[in-house]
Motif scaffolding. Structure first.
Motif, PDB file in Angstrom:
ATOM      1  N   TYR A   1       0.462 -13.410  10.421  1.00 35.52           N
ATOM      2  CA  TYR A   1       1.489 -14.588  10.418  1.00 35.52           C
ATOM      3  C   TYR A   1       2.959 -14.258  10.034  1.00 35.52           C
ATOM      4  O   TYR A   1       2.594 -14.195   8.979  1.00 35.52           O
ATOM      5  CB  TYR A   1       0.754 -15.697   9.321  1.00 35.52           C
ATOM      6  CG  TYR A   1      -0.279 -16.654   9.699  1.00 35.52           C
ATOM      7  CD1 TYR A   1      -0.348 -18.405  10.794  1.00 35.52           C
ATOM      8  CD2 TYR A   1      -1.936 -15.999   9.666  1.00 35.52           C
ATOM      9  CE1 TYR A   1      -1.380 -18.569  11.599  1.00 35.52           C
ATOM     10  CE2 TYR A   1      -2.649 -16.388  10.116  1.00 35.52           C
ATOM     11  CZ  TYR A   1      -2.518 -17.695  10.823  1.00 35.52           C
ATOM     12  OH  TYR A   1      -3.277 -18.380  11.596  1.00 35.52           O
ATOM     13  N   ASP A   2       3.707 -14.964  10.328  1.00 36.45           N
ATOM     14  CA  ASP A   2       4.832 -14.110   9.566  1.00 36.45           C
ATOM     15  C   ASP A   2       5.803 -15.600   9.520  1.00 36.45           C
ATOM     16  O   ASP A   2       6.420 -15.613  10.571  1.00 36.45           O
ATOM     17  CB  ASP A   2       5.890 -13.370  10.240  1.00 36.45           C
ATOM     18  CG  ASP A   2       6.547 -12.600   9.300  1.00 36.45           C
ATOM     19  OD1 ASP A   2       7.289 -13.278   7.932  1.00 36.45           O
ATOM     20  OD2 ASP A   2       7.339 -11.896   9.106  1.00 36.45           O
ATOM     21  N   ASP A   3       6.245 -16.278   8.438  1.00 34.70           N
ATOM     22  CA  ASP A   3       7.388 -17.329   9.000  1.00 34.70           C
ATOM     23  C   ASP A   3       7.029 -18.524   9.254  1.00 34.70           C
ATOM     24  O   ASP A   3       7.426 -18.650  10.858  1.00 34.70           O
ATOM     25  CB  ASP A   3       8.657 -16.691   9.542  1.00 34.70           C
ATOM     26  CG  ASP A   3      10.061 -17.399   9.084  1.00 34.70           C
ATOM     27  OD1 ASP A   3       9.977 -18.501   8.702  1.00 34.70           O
ATOM     28  OD2 ASP A   3      10.840 -16.905   8.682  1.00 34.70           O
TER      29      ASP A   3
ATOM     30  N   ALA B   1      -0.609 -10.806   6.743  1.00 39.90           N
ATOM     31  CA  ALA B   1       1.029 -11.410   6.306  1.00 39.90           C
ATOM     32  C   ALA B   1       1.561 -10.822   5.117  1.00 39.90           C
ATOM     33  O   ALA B   1       1.400 -10.592   3.923  1.00 39.90           O
ATOM     34  CB  ALA B   1       0.616 -13.178   6.277  1.00 39.90           C
ATOM     35  N   HIS B   2       2.745 -10.361   5.504  1.00 38.09           N
ATOM     36  CA  HIS B   2       3.539  -9.567   4.130  1.00 38.09           C
ATOM     37  C   HIS B   2       4.059 -10.698   3.171  1.00 38.09           C
ATOM     38  O   HIS B   2       4.773 -12.095   3.237  1.00 38.09           O
ATOM     39  CB  HIS B   2       4.770  -9.150   5.566  1.00 38.09           C
ATOM     40  CG  HIS B   2       5.989  -9.619   5.216  1.00 38.09           C
ATOM     41  ND1 HIS B   2       6.975  -9.685   4.531  1.00 38.09           N
ATOM     42  CD2 HIS B   2       6.194 -10.386   6.231  1.00 38.09           C
ATOM     43  CE1 HIS B   2       7.909 -10.768   4.848  1.00 38.09           C
ATOM     44  NE2 HIS B   2       7.622 -11.477   6.128  1.00 38.09           N
ATOM     45  N   TYR B   3       3.588 -10.870   1.672  1.00 37.85           N
ATOM     46  CA  TYR B   3       4.410 -11.087   0.867  1.00 37.85           C
ATOM     47  C   TYR B   3       5.098 -10.596  -0.104  1.00 37.85           C
ATOM     48  O   TYR B   3       6.462 -11.278  -0.253  1.00 37.85           O
ATOM     49  CB  TYR B   3       3.499 -10.771  -0.561  1.00 37.85           C
ATOM     50  CG  TYR B   3       3.038  -9.360  -1.403  1.00 37.85           C
ATOM     51  CD1 TYR B   3       4.369  -9.335  -2.035  1.00 37.85           C
ATOM     52  CD2 TYR B   3       2.859  -9.118  -0.926  1.00 37.85           C
ATOM     53  CE1 TYR B   3       3.948  -8.155  -2.941  1.00 37.85           C
ATOM     54  CE2 TYR B   3       2.303  -7.276  -2.138  1.00 37.85           C
ATOM     55  CZ  TYR B   3       3.245  -6.918  -2.226  1.00 37.85           C
ATOM     56  OH  TYR B   3       3.165  -5.722  -3.273  1.00 37.85           O
TER      57      TYR B   3
ATOM     58  N   MET C   1      10.000 -19.625   3.454  1.00 37.38           N
ATOM     59  CA  MET C   1       9.551 -18.990   5.276  1.00 37.38           C
ATOM     60  C   MET C   1       8.992 -17.729   5.217  1.00 37.38           C
ATOM     61  O   MET C   1       7.768 -17.733   5.850  1.00 37.38           O
ATOM     62  CB  MET C   1      10.288 -20.463   6.088  1.00 37.38           C
ATOM     63  CG  MET C   1      11.066 -21.868   5.639  1.00 37.38           C
ATOM     64  SD  MET C   1       9.218 -22.716   5.739  1.00 37.38           S
ATOM     65  CE  MET C   1       9.809 -23.281   3.647  1.00 37.38           C
ATOM     66  N   ASP C   2       9.979 -17.226   4.821  1.00 36.12           N
ATOM     67  CA  ASP C   2       9.858 -15.793   5.387  1.00 36.12           C
ATOM     68  C   ASP C   2       9.327 -15.231   4.112  1.00 36.12           C
ATOM     69  O   ASP C   2      10.454 -14.407   3.072  1.00 36.12           O
ATOM     70  CB  ASP C   2      11.052 -15.313   5.782  1.00 36.12           C
ATOM     71  CG  ASP C   2      10.684 -13.929   6.466  1.00 36.12           C
ATOM     72  OD1 ASP C   2      10.011 -12.945   6.293  1.00 36.12           O
ATOM     73  OD2 ASP C   2      11.665 -13.392   6.605  1.00 36.12           O
ATOM     74  N   ASN C   3       8.040 -14.746   3.612  1.00 33.05           N
ATOM     75  CA  ASN C   3       7.648 -15.459   3.906  1.00 33.05           C
ATOM     76  C   ASN C   3       6.388 -15.896   3.301  1.00 33.05           C
ATOM     77  O   ASN C   3       4.355 -15.435   3.362  1.00 33.05           O
ATOM     78  CB  ASN C   3       6.302 -14.083   4.952  1.00 33.05           C
ATOM     79  CG  ASN C   3       5.370 -14.330   6.016  1.00 33.05           C
ATOM     80  OD1 ASN C   3       4.636 -15.337   6.716  1.00 33.05           O
ATOM     81  ND2 ASN C   3       4.173 -13.751   6.129  1.00 33.05           N
ATOM     82  N   ALA C   4       6.344 -16.777   2.103  1.00 33.36           N
ATOM     83  CA  ALA C   4       5.743 -17.669   1.467  1.00 33.36           C
ATOM     84  C   ALA C   4       4.269 -18.597   2.328  1.00 33.36           C
ATOM     85  O   ALA C   4       3.567 -18.259   1.705  1.00 33.36           O
ATOM     86  CB  ALA C   4       6.278 -18.136   0.715  1.00 33.36           C
TER      87      ALA C   4
ATOM     88  N   ALA D   1       6.865  -4.719   1.653  1.00 28.59           N
ATOM     89  CA  ALA D   1       7.736  -3.632   2.219  1.00 28.59           C
ATOM     90  C   ALA D   1       8.092  -4.154   3.784  1.00 28.59           C
ATOM     91  O   ALA D   1       8.461  -3.017   4.583  1.00 28.59           O
ATOM     92  CB  ALA D   1       7.397  -2.160   1.790  1.00 28.59           C
ATOM     93  N   GLU D   2       7.568  -5.157   4.368  1.00 31.55           N
ATOM     94  CA  GLU D   2       7.905  -5.500   5.411  1.00 31.55           C
ATOM     95  C   GLU D   2       9.924  -5.396   6.092  1.00 31.55           C
ATOM     96  O   GLU D   2       9.920  -5.510   6.872  1.00 31.55           O
ATOM     97  CB  GLU D   2       7.154  -6.868   6.003  1.00 31.55           C
ATOM     98  CG  GLU D   2       7.501  -7.583   7.233  1.00 31.55           C
ATOM     99  CD  GLU D   2       8.747  -8.376   7.816  1.00 31.55           C
ATOM    100  OE1 GLU D   2       8.482  -8.318   9.402  1.00 31.55           O
ATOM    101  OE2 GLU D   2       9.591  -8.833   7.038  1.00 31.55           O
ATOM    102  N   GLU D   3      10.079  -6.061   4.922  1.00 33.63           N
ATOM    103  CA  GLU D   3      11.498  -6.230   5.569  1.00 33.63           C
ATOM    104  C   GLU D   3      12.262  -4.961   5.397  1.00 33.63           C
ATOM    105  O   GLU D   3      13.327  -4.735   5.616  1.00 33.63           O
ATOM    106  CB  GLU D   3      11.879  -7.125   3.986  1.00 33.63           C
ATOM    107  CG  GLU D   3      11.552  -8.625   4.239  1.00 33.63           C
ATOM    108  CD  GLU D   3      11.809  -9.840   4.939  1.00 33.63           C
ATOM    109  OE1 GLU D   3      12.433  -9.191   5.763  1.00 33.63           O
ATOM    110  OE2 GLU D   3      11.421 -10.651   4.613  1.00 33.63           O
ATOM    111  N   GLN D   4      11.353  -4.214   4.668  1.00 37.16           N
ATOM    112  CA  GLN D   4      11.945  -2.704   3.776  1.00 37.16           C
ATOM    113  C   GLN D   4      12.067  -1.882   6.273  1.00 37.16           C
ATOM    114  O   GLN D   4      12.032  -0.520   6.017  1.00 37.16           O
ATOM    115  CB  GLN D   4      11.328  -1.744   3.111  1.00 37.16           C
ATOM    116  CG  GLN D   4      11.437  -3.440   2.167  1.00 37.16           C
ATOM    117  CD  GLN D   4      13.183  -2.611   1.756  1.00 37.16           C
ATOM    118  OE1 GLN D   4      13.987  -2.393   1.397  1.00 37.16           O
ATOM    119  NE2 GLN D   4      13.234  -4.300   1.116  1.00 37.16           N
TER     120      GLN D   4
HETATM  121 ZN   LIG Z   1       8.758 -12.221   7.489  1.00 36.59          ZN
END
Ligand SMILES: [Zn+2]
Length: 558
Positions: free
Chosen positions: A413-415, A330-332, A351-354, A385-388
């Motif tokens: 898991y994401d969101d 899961a990306h932090y 939500m994204d992505n705590a 760096a998922e959002e990157q």
């Molecule tokens: Zn996400």
């Protein structure tokens, strides 16, 4: 019917109903789990997931920006939780951290791109309006003066008997190409309507670079990209992050051009763009050299930085299988703080992505406490760096804690919005793996209907971290809830989703609020625990189904 047969039948029936009763008593799922594991799964608590989310999404965590203080704090916090659970470090040099070296690239204001026809007037292109371009070679300056070759979809896919390059040498050239893939309803041809990786812009750039091209110009058409020019423009302006160079070939100009520019380019080459697009749909298509050069002076601001993936492991209990593993991810990271923004400028990413991190933490906690340990080792990774652009998971896929071939399965898991008791689960991509029968059986145990991908043509499978693991061969998919929740119809679920997408997704308002119903997050955690445990215990490692686009990578990794 004689008396004796009736008696036998009655006995059989009572046996059957006893089995069913037993099944029903475990109807919350995990029928396939050994009792010790089932007991551990039952300890997953929605309150824990809520509290972890609340903390990770707190303003003090400053939006968990990649390479920023808040992101580093989140990574340290997650590593500390893993340590407190008693999990072993599986990062660099006996730590929980895996350093991910990156660079930020910002196109410089003196970048200059133009199209130069053999005869006629040079066309200077306007950044952002006409084109977006990044220099992937990570040099402060590059020059391009190269002929343009139209290569259709730019796809080389032997399994679909498709080759747009036809052996033509494109070394040193700039390639003009279409996004997406040849349209088809035939599931055996580029999986029909569903988008494959061949249709994604990432593949097009990578393939062009592998072929020795210096640049690639993707023609944007809204329907083919499944998003408008605004999305291309917004996600390709300002600084963009990349993994530092690892020896794989890169383009001096990885670019999108506006459809109007493509039209002009075709017209001044004496061609018709509509016809060019149509011709590309044929298997007989051959690359077309255009009487046109791309002339560019690319300048970039290069900012090296690093961030960490967090990795922990619960060693497996089976002497022969503990060298293999199952992975949870899961990306932090989220977008951090944007100082130039007025008002609330913290992108909390609740939500994204705590939520996904909190779910993986809770799964990790109960695995560690479980009286019954799985046969294979279980790896837990919170990636950066998922959002990157899925960079943390890409690095993890290229540098896995054990070789990719030994990782049976990745569950991501994401969101996961807290919306109450789910009656559906989404596991898009699971159907492509040999594990699908187990997924179906487990979903039935939990009384979840499996909700199919609503828009497979949009290629969502290729836009989340599990994909980074899939492309190195590891069977991988994300687990999320669908849109049907207890006490509500699907329209309600869809309305919640749309409200989130329209008002909070990727905005500072994606915040934790008390009073949400975390039943759904706990249910998704239990479901993922059951799947992971089963994958870790079954004799065979999970694979891709025959002919799947990732099967080749899987076989190469074994
Ligand atoms: Zn996400």
């Amino acid at each position: 019917m004689n008396g004796r047969r009736a008696l036998v039948l009655a006995a059989v029936l009572s046996l059957v109903s006893a089995v069913f009763a037993q099944k029903a008593s475990k109807s919350r799922g995990g029928t396939h789990l050994p009792p010790g594991a089932f007991a551990a799964m039952e300890k997953i608590r929605p309150e824990n997931i809520e509290q972890q989310t609340r903390f990770l999404a707190h303003d003090l965590l400053e939006g968990r920006g990649t390479g920023q203080r808040g992101g580093d704090l989140a990574a340290e916090y997650i590593a500390t939780q893993f340590a407190l659970y008693g999990l072993k470090p599986a990062g660099d040099g006996g730590t929980y951290m895996q350093k991910v070296p990156m660079v930020g690239i910002t196109p410089g204001p003196d970048t200059h791109v133009s199209l130069v026809p053999a005869n006629g007037q040079t066309l200077d292109l306007k950044p952002l309006d006409d084109y977006v371009a990044y220099d992937q070679t990570q040099q402060p300056e590059s020059n391009i003066d190269a002929p343009i070759v139209y290569v259709g979809y730019g796809i080389e896919a032997p399994e679909y008997n498709w080759d747009d390059y036809k052996g033509v040498d494109v070394k040193g050239k700039v390639l003009l190409m279409l996004v997406n893939e040849p349209p088809s309803d035939d599931p055996k041809f580029f999986t029909g309507k569903a988008l494959t990786y061949y249709g994604r812009w990432m593949y097009k750039y990578e393939q062009a670079a592998r072929k020795g091209a210096v640049g690639a110009l993707l023609i944007h058409r809204t329907d083919m990209a499944s998003y408008g020019w605004d999305v291309v423009r917004n996600s390709n302006s300002g600084e963009k992050s990349y993994l530092t160079l690892d020896g794989s070939p890169k383009l001096k100009a990885a670019a999108w051009i506006h459809l109007d520019v493509a039209r002009k380019l075709a017209a001044s080459s004496g061609l018709d763009l509509e016809k060019m697009m149509k011709d590309a749909q044929s298997r007989e298509f051959k690359p077309i050299p255009l009487p046109m050069r791309l002339s560019a002076h690319m300048t970039s601001k290069i900012r090296p930085f690093s961030s960490n993936n967090v990795i922990a492991v619960l060693p497996g209990a089976d002497r022969n299988l503990k060298d293999e593993g199952v992975l949870y991810t899961a990306h932090y990271d989220h977008f951090g703080i944007r100082p130039e923004m007025s008002g609330d400028n913290i992108f909390n990413g609740a939500m994204d992505n705590a939520t996904g991190c909190a779910i993986v933490l809770e799964i990790a906690r109960v695995y560690a406490e479980s009286a019954q340990k799985p046969r294979r080792s279980i790896y837990f990774s919170s990636v950066t760096a998922e959002e990157q652009g899925l960079l943390g998971s890409e690095y993890l896929g290229k540098h896995p804690p054990i070789s990719a071939g030994k990782i049976s399965l990745d569950l991501n898991y994401d969101d996961i919005m807290p919306l109450g008791a789910p009656e559906q689960v989404e596991v898009s991509g699971a159907e492509r793996t040999t594990f699908y029968p187990a997924v179906q059986a487990t979903a039935a145990d939990f009384r979840f209907a499996i909700r199919p991908d609503a828009r497979p043509e949009a290629g969502h499978y290729y836009r989340s971290d599990h994909f980074s693991l899939a492309r190195v061969g590891i069977p991988a998919f994300s687990i999320s809830e669908g849109i049907k929740f207890k006490g509500h119809d699907e329209a309600w679920g869809l309305a919640q989703l749309n409200d989130y997408t329209d008002h909070r997704y990727h905005q500072p308002s994606d915040e934790y609020k008390p009073g949400m119903d975390w039943t759904s997050d706990a249910a998704m955690a239990r479901f993922g625990f059951a799947l992971g445990f089963e994958a870790a215990n079954q004799q065979q490692r999970v694979g891709w189904k025959k002919g799947d686009e990732f099967e080749k990578a899987r076989l190469a990794s074994e």
